[in-house]
Motif scaffolding. Structure first.
Motif, PDB file in Angstrom:
ATOM      1  N   UNK A 658     129.713  51.568 -14.221  1.00 27.80           N
ATOM      2  CA  UNK A 658     130.609  51.191 -15.329  1.00 27.80           C
ATOM      3  C   UNK A 658     130.208  49.855 -15.967  1.00 27.80           C
ATOM      4  N   UNK A 659     128.915  49.694 -16.218  1.00 28.68           N
ATOM      5  CA  UNK A 659     128.430  48.395 -16.696  1.00 28.68           C
ATOM      6  C   UNK A 659     129.041  48.018 -18.040  1.00 28.68           C
ATOM      7  N   UNK A 660     129.232  48.987 -18.928  1.00 32.34           N
ATOM      8  CA  UNK A 660     129.753  48.638 -20.257  1.00 32.34           C
ATOM      9  C   UNK A 660     131.199  48.163 -20.187  1.00 32.34           C
ATOM     10  N   UNK A 797     127.994  44.561 -29.336  1.00 31.05           N
ATOM     11  CA  UNK A 797     127.857  43.502 -28.328  1.00 31.05           C
ATOM     12  C   UNK A 797     127.969  44.034 -26.904  1.00 31.05           C
ATOM     13  N   UNK A 798     128.728  45.111 -26.721  1.00 31.85           N
ATOM     14  CA  UNK A 798     128.913  45.680 -25.382  1.00 31.85           C
ATOM     15  C   UNK A 798     127.685  46.492 -24.980  1.00 31.85           C
ATOM     16  N   UNK A 800     124.744  46.527 -26.402  1.00 30.38           N
ATOM     17  CA  UNK A 800     123.548  45.689 -26.446  1.00 30.38           C
ATOM     18  C   UNK A 800     123.443  44.756 -25.251  1.00 30.38           C
ATOM     19  N   UNK A 801     124.573  44.204 -24.834  1.00 24.62           N
ATOM     20  CA  UNK A 801     124.553  43.310 -23.660  1.00 24.62           C
ATOM     21  C   UNK A 801     124.205  44.092 -22.400  1.00 24.62           C
ATOM     22  N   UNK A 802     124.747  45.318 -22.280  1.00 24.59           N
ATOM     23  CA  UNK A 802     124.405  46.155 -21.128  1.00 24.59           C
ATOM     24  C   UNK A 802     122.905  46.449 -21.126  1.00 24.59           C
ATOM     25  N   UNK A 803     122.336  46.717 -22.300  1.00 24.50           N
ATOM     26  CA  UNK A 803     120.892  46.973 -22.406  1.00 24.50           C
ATOM     27  C   UNK A 803     120.097  45.735 -22.006  1.00 24.50           C
ATOM     28  N   UNK A 804     120.545  44.556 -22.457  1.00 22.78           N
ATOM     29  CA  UNK A 804     119.861  43.310 -22.105  1.00 22.78           C
ATOM     30  C   UNK A 804     119.897  43.060 -20.605  1.00 22.78           C
TER      31      UNK A 804
END
Length: 878
Positions: A658-660, A797-798, A800-804
């Protein structure tokens, strides 16, 4: 040659393009956004589908034969905006320039033309693609016809095959019209049965199969209120089904041979592109070359082609361009190198480079800095020649992608032009396209590659300054640049395929297909071509006497939806359907994977696209290993063929939980959400408790399901309509549910409001690591365009941040494996999951190391949690 027909719903695609793109004008003040979007879609279709036959169908007028059934059909539709109406003549002119036939038929809709021609094409053995924005056309889907529905304007496509429709709705394509009969269609003013939505319609059809069966068995329907509704609106439901049914027997006076696609005259297309000021598309067609732009029209550039490659050519700082003409650099040869430094401009031929110890020494010297274009592709291509590229400290492709991901391009000239460097010809213009593509003589090639290296040299300082100004230099130097080397290692390493197992799967399915074939022949009393609709139709409807749909000039329909209606009437039908399903699995996946195996390594070497998506997520191609089917059991078994490359090794898989949602909790800073994750609570149960005001022991499975839908929906900026469709509830109920959610988590509500305000002010949103996504449509006057932009602002932002985070974890994981002296290797990244291969004796270390690294890649207000498993195959590691 296999015949492939593409049928395009002209009105639908024009509307989609118009509302997806901001209003554009040419220099005469004519609006062009719909024409531009339509053109982009056409170019993509011709490139990807390579049709042998093609047609664009248009609506002939406002009145059709359906209006005799229901005069209010399509009533209430808003008048076509004049800004769109004025573009239709240009769309038709564009189609003429491309040599694409167009057709309309009085009293009929474009859907009916497409329905009729797709049936004719099926009976003639064509593979057919239908392109539309209207889901009504999904009823045409069959084993030979795929319906592509545009999403997010025209930028994304959802492919509706019978399998996809079955997975999405639990229905066959033929039942789409029954579903419309029940739920209606507001966009076409088809009334349906009031109060019956998609979920109820699907549930009823799963139980009763057809609308007619349902209406004959109303007393068996659970729920008195629903029974009453069905009884009251029985005739309206049947009428609605009739309105939603696409006729496949329209009096179309155009034949399949007449719509053979023979290509286009480039001059005709260039002419309309110039008229409409489509400058970027002119570049793609190499318009400069057409207008006689030769090398002399660019600024002159001097260069040398040295006879021998020595240390004297290289400096401490170099612009170095590696030219690989084929996109798939794992199998392509390098055709030359451009080098620019303080000592001059040089072209290096591959033959001389490979024979030179000085070249290899310089390429592998970390202290000799190199500005490159696509470091990953350059490293992989050189590595196949036994050379490691080291010291690449600036990648123009990645820098440009970070600065503005919406303008990403693989062509160096296009990227250079974005940043003001125009002294470079595009590859399409220089090498030609399609059959005309070729590599010119060495001197011309040398100049082209030196110009590319000169672009790298000229633009580095400018892009570095822009990255620093945007606070993105760290993202570039500490994330994307080191990641390119990690990805290069993964790509070069590849993933081992157990060819014997794949071959065995192929044999097993072939054996099953033969057995099914025998049973089909036994039932029919003779052998025939099961894949021939014409021959199959004769067997089923003449010899076996099964009830047939109306016979057309070319024979009977044997599409999946037709056959499924007959399944209870004869055992041969089930066998035929099973035969088709297994056949598709065999050809698409079992045989498809074997075709992309490198015969030398017995591995597949996928390519990770690092500079493609606007959210920063990686994608995978040739083959797409992020898309191995997992929902069907037969599909999941394909992962059994993915095995370690060495004896005594296993596959180890680890994925973020559940990273996002955890990223949302961190960014929004909502106290209850943060607390729930910190305490390790089940977040969906927690949300259900908050929204329904009940204790943990009172949360039902249905409450948790609703809470889960809204939890994940919030991440993607879900609307009340979207949630209502997802849960099968009314829009009002969905809106109330979202309101209660936002009352329960006020920090999330504040985040959503603030991020939209911020995006309107700045024009972009950022991830935790400062990755930007520009959203110019957020101030659009078009409601639909603006609403989509607002949802994009909320979720980027959610996502993209999970991808980063997972990218950072990949870099740190690769480093730690080296530091710890482990032989384990990172093989794949699939969404939120990392897949490794490792010796069995390293598993205990990995069980501690992998979660430790992944869970601390970025420190959030809530803990990141990683689940892992391992086994002898990828299938077993799940």
């Amino acid at each position: 040659m296999k015949k492939k027909l593409v049928l395009i719903d002209g009105n639908s695609i024009a509307y989609r393009a118009f509302f997806a793109l901001p209003l554009l004008n040419n220099d005469k003040g004519v609006h062009t956004n719909a024409v531009y979007g339509f053109t982009m879609m056409l170019m993509r279709i011709m490139e990807e589908e390579k049709p042998t036959h093609m047609l664009v169908a248009f609506d002939a007028g406002k009145t059709t034969f359906r209006h005799k059934t229901f005069s209010e059909y399509k009533g209430g539709r808003q008048k076509t905006p004049p800004e769109l109406s004025e573009q239709f003549p240009f769309i038709r002119e564009l189609l003429n320039a491309y040599g694409i036939p167009q057709y309309e038929l009085e009293n009929y809709e474009a859907d009916d033309i497409i329905g009729t021609l797709s049936l004719l094409a099926e009976q003639e053995g064509f593979e057919t693609r239908v392109i539309s924005g209207d889901k009504d056309l999904t009823q045409l889907s069959s084993d030979k016809t795929t319906v592509n529905i545009t999403r997010k304007g025209i930028s994304e496509i959802e492919e509706y095959t019978p399998d996809h429709i079955k997975e999405k709705y639990g229905l066959t394509p033929g039942r789409i019209i029954d579903m419309k009969g029940l739920m209606g269609d507001a966009s076409d003013n088809i009334p349906g049965v009031p109060g019956v939505g998609e979920k109820t319609a699907v549930k009823l059809l799963k139980e009763f199969n057809t609308l007619e069966n349902l209406l004959d068995s109303i007393d068996q329907v659970s729920g008195k209120k629903l029974q009453e509704k069905l009884q009251e609106f029985k005739e309206q439901a049947l009428m609605s089904k009739e309105l939603a049914t696409i006729t496949r027997e329209a009096p179309v006076e155009i034949s399949l041979p007449e719509i053979e696609y023979k290509g286009y005259e480039r001059e005709n297309v260039l002419k309309i592109f110039k008229e409409l000021n489509f400058n970027s598309l002119l570049d793609k067609l190499g318009a400069g070359e057409e207008e006689g732009i030769q090398e002399a029209e660019f600024e002159e550039i001097s260069f040398e082609i040295p006879d021998e490659i020595t240390d004297g050519l290289f400096a401490d700082e170099n612009a170095f361009y590696v030219e690989i003409l084929d996109d798939n650099y794992h199998y392509a040869d390098i055709i030359g190198f451009g080098l620019v430094n303080e000592k001059g401009n040089f072209f290096i031929s591959p033959e001389k480079a490979y024979q030179s110890k000085a070249f290899k020494k310089w390429a592998e010297d970390e202290t000799k800095k190199k500005t490159v274009y696509d470091a990953k592709a350059s490293e992989v291509a050189l590595r196949h020649r036994g050379i490691h590229l080291r010291g690449a400290d600036f990648d123009l492709l990645l820098a440009s992608y970070i600065i503005n991901p919406s303008e990403s391009s693989e062509d160096a000239a296009a990227v250079a032009k974005q940043h003001g460097f125009t002294n470079l010809q595009s590859d399409a213009s220089f090498y030609g396209k399609g059959a005309k593509r070729s590599v010119p003589e060495e001197h011309k090639l040398a100049e082209h590659l030196v110009r590319k290296a000169a672009a790298l040299d000229a633009l580095r300082e400018k892009l570095e300054a822009e990255l620093k100004s945007n606070h993105q230099y760290e993202l570039f130097t500490e994330l994307e640049m080191p990641l390119s080397l990690v990805l290069a290692d993964m790509e070069f390493q590849g993933v081992k395929l157990d060819l014997a197992r794949l071959k065995k799967m192929e044999e097993e399915i072939s054996e099953q297909l033969m057995q099914i074939e025998t049973r089909i022949y036994d039932y029919s009393g003779e052998s025939f071509n099961i894949n021939s609709p014409k021959q199959l139709g004769v067997i089923l409807f003449e010899k076996l006497g099964l009830p047939a749909a109306k016979k057309t000039k070319t024979g009977y329909s044997t599409s999946a939806d037709v056959l499924e209606k007959l399944e209870a009437k004869h055992p041969i039908i089930k066998e035929i359907l099973n035969y088709r399903q297994l056949g598709k699995l065999q050809s698409t996946y079992i045989e498809g994977l074997q075709k992309v195996v490198n015969p030398r390594t017995e591995k597949v070497h996928t390519r990770f696209n690092q500079a493609l998506t606007q959210t920063g997520r990686l994608s995978s191609t040739d083959p797409n290993l992020q898309n191995i089917p997992i929902r069907l059991e037969e599909g999941r078994k394909i992962r059994q063929a993915f095995v370690p490359s060495e004896e005594g090794w296993v596959i180890f898989a680890a994925d973020y939980s559940q990273i996002e949602l955890r990223v949302l909790a961190h960014i929004a800073g909502d106290e209850k959400l943060v607390e729930a994750f910190q305490e390790g609570l089940d977040i969906h149960t927690k949300t259900a408790m908050e929204v329904f005001h009940v204790g943990a022991d009172e949360v039902t499975s249905n409450m948790r399901r609703h809470a889960k839908a809204v939890n994940f929906g919030i991440v993607y900026g879900i609307s009340d309509y979207g949630l209502s469709q997802s849960l099968g509830i009314t829009r009002k109920e969905a809106g109330q549910f979202i309101d209660r959610y936002l009352e329960s988590y006020p920090g999330v509500k504040e985040y959503m409001e603030d991020i939209v305000k911020d995006a309107k002010q700045k024009g972009y949103v950022s991830t935790l690591l400062q990755r930007r996504r520009y959203i110019p449509e957020i101030t659009s006057r078009n409601f639909n365009l603006r609403s989509f932009a607002e949802r994009t602002a909320m979720n980027t932002p959610i996502q993209g941040s999970a991808a980063d985070i997972i990218k950072k974890a990949m870099i740190e994981m690769a480093d730690r494996l080296k530091v710890e002296g482990l032989r384990a290797r990172l093989l794949l990244q699939v969404h939120d999951e990392l897949i490794f291969e490792a010796p069995e004796d390293e598993i205990q270390k990995l069980e501690k190391l992998v979660p430790e690294v992944m869970e601390h890649a970025v420190e959030l207000k809530v803990p990141l949690v990683v689940d892992y498993s391992y086994g002898p195959t990828w299938f077993d590691a799940k």
